[in-house]
Design a protein around this motif. Structure first.
Motif, PDB file in Angstrom:
ATOM      1  N   TYR A  30      -7.591   2.767   2.888  1.00  0.00           N
ATOM      2  CA  TYR A  30      -7.657   1.359   2.503  1.00  0.00           C
ATOM      3  C   TYR A  30      -7.715   1.242   0.976  1.00  0.00           C
ATOM      4  O   TYR A  30      -7.052   0.391   0.384  1.00  0.00           O
ATOM      5  CB  TYR A  30      -8.867   0.668   3.154  1.00  0.00           C
ATOM      6  N   LEU A  31      -8.524   2.147   0.360  1.00  0.00           N
ATOM      7  CA  LEU A  31      -8.661   2.100  -1.105  1.00  0.00           C
ATOM      8  C   LEU A  31      -7.300   2.266  -1.798  1.00  0.00           C
ATOM      9  O   LEU A  31      -7.049   1.673  -2.842  1.00  0.00           O
ATOM     10  CB  LEU A  31      -9.616   3.201  -1.563  1.00  0.00           C
ATOM     11  N   THR A  53      -4.566   1.093  -0.900  1.00  0.00           N
ATOM     12  CA  THR A  53      -3.771  -0.151  -0.870  1.00  0.00           C
ATOM     13  C   THR A  53      -4.509  -1.315  -1.532  1.00  0.00           C
ATOM     14  O   THR A  53      -4.043  -2.444  -1.492  1.00  0.00           O
ATOM     15  CB  THR A  53      -3.448  -0.574   0.577  1.00  0.00           C
ATOM     16  N   LEU A  54      -5.682  -0.998  -2.115  1.00  0.00           N
ATOM     17  CA  LEU A  54      -6.540  -2.080  -2.608  1.00  0.00           C
ATOM     18  C   LEU A  54      -5.830  -2.973  -3.631  1.00  0.00           C
ATOM     19  O   LEU A  54      -5.959  -4.191  -3.607  1.00  0.00           O
ATOM     20  CB  LEU A  54      -7.815  -1.474  -3.221  1.00  0.00           C
ATOM     21  N   ASN A  70     -12.551  -5.542   6.310  1.00  0.00           N
ATOM     22  CA  ASN A  70     -11.728  -4.364   6.007  1.00  0.00           C
ATOM     23  C   ASN A  70     -12.647  -3.129   5.966  1.00  0.00           C
ATOM     24  O   ASN A  70     -13.875  -3.268   5.909  1.00  0.00           O
ATOM     25  CB  ASN A  70     -10.942  -4.584   4.694  1.00  0.00           C
ATOM     26  N   LEU A 107     -13.583  -1.017   3.765  1.00  0.00           N
ATOM     27  CA  LEU A 107     -14.536  -0.933   2.652  1.00  0.00           C
ATOM     28  C   LEU A 107     -15.610  -2.008   2.804  1.00  0.00           C
ATOM     29  O   LEU A 107     -16.810  -1.734   2.689  1.00  0.00           O
ATOM     30  CB  LEU A 107     -13.776  -1.112   1.332  1.00  0.00           C
ATOM     31  N   ALA A 164     -15.789  -9.329  -5.227  1.00  0.00           N
ATOM     32  CA  ALA A 164     -14.707  -8.876  -4.343  1.00  0.00           C
ATOM     33  C   ALA A 164     -14.001 -10.073  -3.710  1.00  0.00           C
ATOM     34  O   ALA A 164     -12.766 -10.108  -3.613  1.00  0.00           O
ATOM     35  CB  ALA A 164     -15.278  -7.965  -3.256  1.00  0.00           C
ATOM     36  N   TYR A 188     -10.060 -10.971  -4.071  1.00  0.00           N
ATOM     37  CA  TYR A 188      -9.124 -11.227  -2.959  1.00  0.00           C
ATOM     38  C   TYR A 188      -8.443 -12.575  -3.124  1.00  0.00           C
ATOM     39  O   TYR A 188      -7.260 -12.733  -2.830  1.00  0.00           O
ATOM     40  CB  TYR A 188      -9.858 -11.176  -1.601  1.00  0.00           C
ATOM     41  N   LYS A 236      -5.151 -11.043  -4.737  1.00  0.00           N
ATOM     42  CA  LYS A 236      -4.398 -10.796  -3.501  1.00  0.00           C
ATOM     43  C   LYS A 236      -3.971 -12.085  -2.797  1.00  0.00           C
ATOM     44  O   LYS A 236      -3.317 -12.040  -1.766  1.00  0.00           O
ATOM     45  CB  LYS A 236      -5.240  -9.950  -2.539  1.00  0.00           C
TER      46      LYS A 236
END
Ligand code: HEM
Ligand code: HEM
Length: 231
Positions: A83-84, A86-87, A99, A101, A166, A170, A174
């Motif tokens: 996952y990291l 694709t962070l 997720n 993490l 975080a 996002y 993101k």
């Protein structure tokens, strides 16, 4: 799995209520310890409620709905590392629940709040009020609990700052808005979510959690020693 995007329930109502009640309780705990005078009794009461919230969430992590369950978001290091990788990938698919993490963040937050509430039970404000387990603690234990109570809160502040950071990351980087789903429960996803919040089960779990906390703070502790000085 379906291929069409649809609005679907991911976070059940008990998990959402737990989240926002935890936020309010921690703010109140800070206020009653640091800002308000003579509020230590409230600090104790809200502390017991916060302990109840943690006990409830742990039980709900086993008996709750699909995405609230620990088994759905506590993963091994391999998945966290993948996952990291694709962070920082702006196009990575949003997670349906937590997720890999974020799942570990949930555990860290729960553990810290539990340490905070349990250490508080052994403390004293040195004036009028003793926590229910104060009598069980010798000087060394008292010192340890005091240190834990301060340390856990400092760590909690860093973890909460990371948590909110975080969520902003996002949102901005993101373009994934996570907050609305923690309010109304729904996400737009290809995956079919949960059918309902299992409220009856949540009420039973809440009653058991409340009973456990009541036993722990009212029934199990030794009777407080009456200090003649104040009478
Ligand atoms: C005292 C401050 C806070 C604490 C201790 C906290 C704690 C937590 C915990 C334990 C979870 C996991 C929920 C569960 O599965 O039971 C969570 C998730 C979440 N929190 Fe918070 N939270 C705090 C503040 C906030 C704030 C201010 C926001 C909004 C701006 C927020 C937004 C979220 C969101 C969106 C999730 C779900 C994340 C995801 O999609 O995986 N939290 N938080
Ligand atoms: C998870 C819930 C809790 C949070 C977030 C919390 C937070 C805090 C904070 C921030 C302080 C101030 C520390 C400092 O001065 O640096 C404090 C002090 C204190 N807390 Fe808590 N606490 C919680 C639960 C409890 C419980 C359950 C009890 C007792 C039953 C308790 C008893 C105390 C006492 C006696 C003090 C010292 C107050 C004084 O110095 O006069 N706390 N707490």
């Amino acid at each position: 799995m379906r291929n069409i995007m649809q609005k679907t329930l991911i976070w059940d109502l008990p998990t959402r209520l737990f989240h926002w009640l935890l936020v309010v309780s921690l703010l109140a705990q800070y206020a009653t310890a640091e800002w308000l005078d003579n509020a230590i009794q409230w600090h104790f009461y809200i502390g017991y409620f916060t302990l109840f919230l943690v006990v409830f969430r742990i039980m709900w992590g086993v008996a709750g709905t699909q995405y609230a369950k620990f088994s759905s978001f506590v993963t091994g290091p391999g998945r966290v590392i993948n996952y990291l990788k694709t962070l920082f990938d702006r196009d990575s698919a949003p997670s349906v629940g937590h997720n890999p993490l974020g799942g570990w963040f949930v555990i860290v937050m729960l553990v810290l709040v539990a340490i905070q509430a349990i250490s508080g039970l052994f403390m004293t404000d040195d004036i009028f009020l003793d926590g229910p387990y104060r009598q069980l603690a010798g000087d060394e234990t008292l010192e340890l609990m005091n240190t834990l109570h301060h340390l856990a809160f400092d760590l909690l502040l860093y973890v909460i700052a990371l948590h909110i950071g975080a969520i902003m990351f996002y949102s901005v980087y993101k373009r994934q808005k996570l907050v609305p789903a923690m309010i109304h429960g729904n996400k737009v996803s290809k995956t079919v979510g949960i059918a309902h919040s299992r409220l009856l089960r949540a009420i039973i779990v809440a009653v058991i959690a409340a009973l456990a906390v009541y036993l722990a703070i009212e029934v199990y502790p030794p009777a407080p020693q009456v200090d003649e000085y104040y009478y």
